[in-house]
Scaffold this active site. Structure first.
Site, short mmCIF file in Angstrom:
data_model
loop_
_atom_site.label_atom_id
_atom_site.label_comp_id
_atom_site.label_asym_id
_atom_site.label_seq_id
_atom_site.Cartn_x
_atom_site.Cartn_y
_atom_site.Cartn_z
N THR A 10 83.16 54.21 1.49
CA THR A 10 82.81 55.07 0.36
C THR A 10 84.03 55.56 -0.41
O THR A 10 84.05 55.54 -1.65
CB THR A 10 81.97 56.27 0.83
OG1 THR A 10 80.79 55.79 1.47
CG2 THR A 10 81.59 57.16 -0.34
N LYS A 58 79.47 44.70 13.89
CA LYS A 58 79.62 46.15 13.91
C LYS A 58 78.25 46.71 14.30
O LYS A 58 77.30 46.67 13.52
CB LYS A 58 80.04 46.71 12.55
CG LYS A 58 80.13 48.24 12.57
CD LYS A 58 80.38 48.83 11.19
CE LYS A 58 80.33 50.36 11.27
NZ LYS A 58 80.49 50.99 9.93
#
Length: 251
Positions: A205, A95
């Site tokens: 998150t 990523k």
């Protein structure tokens, strides 16, 4: 929806998971299990490949593919260095994330494009995290990335798809999978991303910082699955005028 295939690997789950912010490896392991995810991102500083008892690696186990995150890189050179380290220890999915500005953590488009070109040449699978920029998404596609990961809103903000108009353009133009990453704060945000045509979502998150991460992961998995089923059911198009719910002729 069409089959989700990235670099030859077919994914049955369209929910990808970030592993930062979890309170313990045990909570992460339970969350991965109930989410059904098949791809997780891990920051370099949290991985000790030579240590089989490494907490995060043991939590992930064999249930999901690891994609190393270049988070912390401030320019292309640093990102490429991290990617080469990953390749050396057997991790070839990256990523690509470069954000030199510390307050909003917005990705650097110039450095990301430069790094992507170099890392692709290393033979690695590259999924760049980018602003919702349709032009940049096509440029990255041209250099050979395997998917693009445009943000819905700033990292960890939980604000949802504030970039929806640009996301829709990226999705319409893209010849590689589109994974909406960052800013997804609720299962409804993830469902919305799938409903507008994204191939997958990456969530960190909203799940890790929840009071009950496994339960939240289950909710996200259900939302993504429901959105896919709704699209497969071919819903009627939106129209401007009213249409009677009980027409005069039923059959």
């Amino acid at each position: 929806m069409k089959e989700l295939r990235i670099a030859g690997k077919v994914f049955s789950s369209r929910l990808f998971l970030g592993t930062g912010k979890f309170s313990s490896p045990e909570v992460l392991a339970r969350t991965i299990k109930v989410s059904g995810t098949e791809l997780v991102t891990v920051a370099l500083k949290r991985v000790t490949p030579e240590d089989p008892s490494d907490g995060i690696l043991s939590a992930i186990g064999d249930s999901a593919r690891i994609m190393l995150n270049t988070s912390g890189a401030r320019n292309a050179a640093e990102a490429v260095k991290i990617a080469k380290f990953a390749k050396a220890v057997g991790i070839d999915w990256i990523k690509l994330e470069i954000h030199p500005e510390p307050h909003y953590l917005l990705p650097d488009p110039v450095e990301t494009l430069a790094a992507a070109e170099q890392i692709v040449k290393e033979g690695m699978v590259v999924l760049p995290y980018i602003n919702a920029d349709p032009v940049l998404a096509k440029r990255l596609e041209d250099v050979g990335v395997h998917a693009v990961m445009p943000l819905g809103s700033p990292i960890g903000s939980n604000r949802g798809l504030r970039t929806r108009d640009m996301l829709e353009i990226i999705i319409a133009q893209s010849l590689v999978p589109v994974v909406v990453d960052a800013g997804i704060g609720l299962p409804s945000h993830a469902a919305e991303a799938i409903e507008i045509g994204a191939d997958a979502v990456l969530v960190n998150t909203a799940i890790a910082a929840a009071e009950n991460p496994p339960l939240m992961a289950e909710a996200f998995a259900m939302a993504v699955s429901s959105a896919v089923k709704a699209l497969d059911a071919l819903p009627p198009s939106a129209i401007m005028k009213a249409s009677p719910s009980s027409p005069s002729s039923l059959f």
